[in-house]
Design an enzyme around this catalytic site. Sequence first.
Site, PDB file in Angstrom:
ATOM      1  CB  CYS A  48      39.464  19.926  40.680  1.00 56.41           C
ATOM      2  SG  CYS A  48      38.629  21.432  40.219  1.00 56.41           S
ATOM      3  CG  HIS A  49      36.025  19.861  35.690  1.00 61.53           C
ATOM      4  ND1 HIS A  49      35.809  19.173  34.522  1.00 61.53           N
ATOM      5  CD2 HIS A  49      35.061  19.473  36.545  1.00 61.53           C
ATOM      6  CE1 HIS A  49      34.760  18.402  34.662  1.00 61.53           C
ATOM      7  NE2 HIS A  49      34.278  18.564  35.887  1.00 61.53           N
ATOM      8  CB  CYS A  57      50.900  37.715  51.466  1.00 58.57           C
ATOM      9  SG  CYS A  57      50.436  39.343  50.817  1.00 58.57           S
ATOM     10  CB  CYS A  75      46.245  40.908  51.267  1.00 56.29           C
ATOM     11  SG  CYS A  75      46.472  39.222  50.641  1.00 56.29           S
ATOM     12  CB  CYS A 134      47.080  36.940  47.801  1.00 63.45           C
ATOM     13  SG  CYS A 134      48.765  37.126  48.406  1.00 63.45           S
ATOM     14  NE  ARG A 172      47.951  37.657  38.952  1.00 71.86           N
ATOM     15  CZ  ARG A 172      48.323  38.335  37.864  1.00 71.86           C
ATOM     16  NH1 ARG A 172      49.430  39.042  37.871  1.00 71.86           N
ATOM     17  NH2 ARG A 172      47.571  38.305  36.786  1.00 71.86           N
ATOM     18  CB  CYS A 201      39.322  23.260  44.720  1.00 72.24           C
ATOM     19  SG  CYS A 201      38.786  24.130  43.216  1.00 72.24           S
TER      20      CYS A 201
END
Length: 375
Positions: free
Chosen positions: A40-41, A92, A98, A106, A110, A169
Amino acid sequence: MDVRAAVAFQSGKPLELASVRLDGPRAGEVLVEVKATGICHTDEFTLSGADPEGLFPAILGHEGAGVVVDTGPGVTSVAKGDHVIPLYTPECRQCPSCLSRKTNLCTAIRATQGAGVMPDGTSRFSLDGRTIHHYMGCSTFANFTVLPEIAVAKIRKDAPFDKVCYIGCGVTTGIGAVLNTARVEPGAKAIVFGLGGIGLNVIQGLRLASADMIIGVDRNNDKKAWGERFGMTHFVNPTEVGPDLVAHLVNMTKTPTDQIGGADYTFDCTGNVTVMRQALEACHRGWGQSIVIGVAAAGAEIATRPFQLVTGRVWKGTAFGGARSRTDVPKIVDWYMEGKIEIDPMITHVMPLADINQAFDLMRSGQSIRSVVTF
Ligand code: NAD
Ligand code: 022
Ligand code: ZN
């Protein structure tokens, strides 16, 4: 264990095949045998060096599908033998995001995900004692990878890995932008800017939502047939309609009873900020919504006159199509298996890991919709 991986050692250089050490899953983690991965990009964005947050060396790849082969202590939601799709947007079901029910972003892992490590702050990948970073919490350009339990969606076992990896994706992003972010209603008029691996999935999402008029906009005339294949009703090449693309599009949406014109929903699937402005301004006065899906270059800015918003147009963005990943991804796999959505024709190239750099070349040159590597 030793795994087979395509490693990004340095920005601007091709990926290199290497045998890499992968440590087993720790608490709350699962070991997945990756069976297939899309390219993917965002993998190219990072590999090229254009991503200011890109880390090297790393194992890229975020669009995979595979089988759980081991679980760490405390894992309850999946077991050995389960088929899964890795999730760069985890779910989560406990963090404020969430629980808010207002976003799919979420926040549980992160910070560590962005830093290229597992939630305990360490990497499972290494080569000759040197750490190799994880990527978007997935690292699917390896035949095995370790993932947090909250970052895998359990899917049905009869789904083909070399097709449903795209749900990790592109498919979910495009269809989700229509169904979750825009919430398009039957009869709507929509414009999709950029008919690549994302835009075509927006088009099939609009068909699913029973949109009435689906205008596709792309500089490449080859994309007309591609768009029509998935439900596009009109095609516009912006280089062939004179200087005012927005006026042209607004005119196309006018009816005898509505001489104001403009689309109910528009989608940017290019990542170009000039296109994002056109997409907003091609929306209907009073209610038109424009959804930004494309990821623009680092530091880029968008502009429009405030009047566009004061008169009721809405500018929105979406990550992973607003999908609540562990909940929604298995449903999209079911839709594919039931024939509700199509994936097969969009996968234009399949290759072994050894040829992965060719997949990047095909993507850069616009020759592929999606390339998939099978292990
Ligand atoms: P792609 O290269 O396959 O498709 C882009 C298309 O846009 C091409 O057909 C190209 O001809 C067309 N195009 C480029 N410039 C144009 C212009 N000025 N006017 C009209 N058409 C133009 O890319 P893709 O895989 O479809 O990805 C599209 C974007 O979506 C990328 O920026 C990608 O990073 C982003 N993306 C975002 C998310 C998210 O969660 N928000 C997820 C996946 C991908
Ligand atoms: C996937 N993308 C583009 C092509 N394929 C893509 C890139 C970025 C995002 C989503 C899809 C994205 C939107 C918003 C965020 N990200 C921030 C999320 C947050 O801060 O909570 C994003 C994501 C992951 C990563 C970086 C940015 C990462 O793992 N490095 C979802
Ligand atoms: Zn992607």
